[in-house]
Design an enzyme around this catalytic site. Sequence first.
Site, PDB file in Angstrom:
ATOM      1  N   ASN A  65      -8.717  -9.235  12.905  1.00 15.67           N
ATOM      2  CA  ASN A  65      -9.628 -10.270  13.384  1.00 15.67           C
ATOM      3  C   ASN A  65      -8.933 -11.276  14.293  1.00 15.67           C
ATOM      4  OD1 ASN A  65      -8.637 -10.806  10.414  1.00 15.67           O
ATOM      5  ND2 ASN A  65      -8.797 -12.803  11.378  1.00 15.67           N
ATOM      6  N   ASP A 114     -14.166 -12.541  11.227  1.00 16.34           N
ATOM      7  CA  ASP A 114     -13.150 -11.800  10.468  1.00 16.34           C
ATOM      8  C   ASP A 114     -13.486 -10.308  10.429  1.00 16.34           C
ATOM      9  OD1 ASP A 114     -10.899 -11.239   8.965  1.00 16.34           O
ATOM     10  OD2 ASP A 114     -11.759 -11.917   7.070  1.00 16.34           O
ATOM     11  N   THR A 158      -3.818  -8.769  13.983  1.00 16.76           N
ATOM     12  CA  THR A 158      -2.687  -8.236  13.210  1.00 16.76           C
ATOM     13  C   THR A 158      -2.950  -6.791  12.772  1.00 16.76           C
ATOM     14  OG1 THR A 158      -3.608  -9.278  11.246  1.00 16.76           O
ATOM     15  CG2 THR A 158      -1.847 -10.457  12.372  1.00 16.76           C
ATOM     16  N   ARG A 184       0.801  -1.241   0.000  1.00 14.72           N
ATOM     17  CA  ARG A 184       0.000   0.000   0.000  1.00 14.72           C
ATOM     18  C   ARG A 184       0.823   1.276   0.000  1.00 14.72           C
ATOM     19  NH1 ARG A 184      -2.377  -3.239   3.574  1.00 14.72           N
ATOM     20  NH2 ARG A 184      -3.693  -4.689   2.443  1.00 14.72           N
TER      21      ARG A 184
HETATM   22 CA    CA Z   1      -8.772 -11.125   8.006  1.00 14.05          CA
END
Ligand code: CA
Length: 696
Positions: free
Chosen positions: A286, A331, A266, A145
């Site tokens: 998540n 998630d 994360t 990114r």
């Molecule tokens: Ca994920």
Amino acid sequence: MTRKVKLVFLLLLAACAAFLPQSEAQKKTADSPAQKIDDAALKKADARSGDWITHGRDYAETRFSPLKQINDANASELGLAWSFNTDTSRGLEATPIIVDGVMYTTGSWSIVFALDARTGKQLWKWDPQVPHSYGARACCDAVNRGVAVYKGKVYVGTLDGRLVALHAETGQLIWEVVTVDQAKQYTITGAPRVVKGKVIIGNGGGEYGMRGYVSAYDAANGKLAWRFFTVPGDPKEEVPAVMKPAMDKAAKTWTGEWWKLGGGGTVWDSLAYDPELDLLYVGTGNGSPWNQNVRSPGGGDNLYLSSILAIKPDTGALVWHYQTTPGDMWDFTATQHMILADLTINGQRRKTLMQAPKNGFFYVLDRATGELISAEAYVSVTWAKGVDKKTGRPIESPEHRYKDKTVVMQPGPLGGHNWQPMSFNPNTGLVYIPAQETGFAYGQERDFKYKDRGWNIGVDFALVKDMPAAIPTGHLLAWDPVAQKERWRVPYVVMWNGGTLTTAGNLVFQGTADGRFVVYSADKGAKLWQVNVGTGIIASPVTYEIDGIQYVSVMAGWGGAFALTGGSIGLPATPGRLLTFALNGKGQLEMFAAKPPKPPEPIELTASAEMIAKGGDLFAQYCAVCHGIAALGGGGVLPDLKYSSPATFNSFQKIVLDGALLGEGMPSFKQSLQAADVEAIRAFVISQRNGLTVKK
Ligand code: CA
């Protein structure tokens, strides 16, 4: 040595030093405009109207530009100024950085480019040579990114977990450090930010059973300053004193032996910084595995999953946290883009932080304290009835904690909003969200076993077939964060559209999944101009000004999670490009013709209907996340297996079990599948292929 000899010696040494290549590079760095990007410049990034010097344009991550040469009266005169070919076929997600006429950006596989921002001429390129086997641990494509620029250096996180500092002028490597245990399944796709001389970087791995953390490195030499783990580890592990209160508090909200499964949380994308409060905001991901019944079997909130953390950038100490989804099992990341803005709410000026995380609620928090100001659903939400204003917790429908039965709900794992950044325009007071209507059928994976390689989510992907057949759609949503209400929307036929940019010219720019780059009026959402670019755009546009000309740039390269899982949009394969537009631009965009794949020769199939059906279930569970849902024609990023060569079908066992194509990013599934399973998958794929054959 006499004094005279010593002097001559020293003079000689000094003369030699002047010709050393390192000194030359240092001298160049000292002269470069990038050298002037220091703490003072970053704090006032919004004041540099012609530049875009940090990821979200400013520390507040507004993605708002004061430029207005291009405006709602003349946007229809936009044209291509230049384009740059990144020479890749994977997703492009970077936000370019522009400093005094030089553009720094990244392509697939973490490759860094420096370009002349007037012409697109390449100044230098740096390829980190990421082994393509790392593609197998990137849940959501080999993307990056973007970079950070600070005091003459360009910083990038690479897919294989390195943090790298390059000379802004030459692209030469200055230092690099490995930020992850490369034996585990970590990756970096997010852009670093620099705060008070420290480079802040997180990582991904939430689908693989990893433990999340964010690190701060000394920008000068790459020395680790601090590391904050977002979830507690093995209780026997020693925790640094500065982190201990936060970790002790978190550990009380977990049950079982979560640390053996990673835990998750994360920090793979969003960061923001308020210099006045001196708080660094970190969005966490998540639970890993997704399924809380296996991750933390006795329940609990599982801090600090799906949370917004306010951290002291000097020490890494946690000041406050806000958890959007306690005990996440869907998630539902809170890694979505955070915007800091001062808003007048109920007659009071409030320092707010805004986020539209995957779970479907738009949050406005007090960014000094983490107090919830308001939260309302910004897309269809069925898993919770709302957010309790007193406790700040979602009012959950308990049946959605799937265990013994499949639960169909909205949003799904792709979220009401994913990583594609939103923007905030202080003139309209609106936030522009790349929103999407998604759902999912969640159900428990039978006999879950942790795998050293491959996904560890504890959810049975084969249940997706139980979903209602609605195609997920997307829309550009103009959201009033004070009233917590929609002001207008532009519907799109498909989800996974690009991030947004808004300007003082009363404009919103956005690329779309169906291959267009579009400009709308910021106040009303009227379409003012669009161009067909031939490939789906997922990245966010930027704007800058050089020598009195305003430019708008966007990276165009279809990819990312939705594209891998089957978001085929039927557009031709187009190389990744960076496209730059200006008023009266006369450039011609090269277009690529769609080549419908030739119906493949059928392959003899003797498998039973039962075996093919079993193969279909296994395909959905293990293959579809990368190769797309076969029946829908694959995802368009990685190979559609129906079209594999006969040789590939002959080597199926070697490829799937022995990792014969690991070098190309195809992992071995030895830990999950038996030879008979692979035969069933092969039979299923052949059945799909033969079904495609046109009978004469
Ligand atoms: Ca994920």
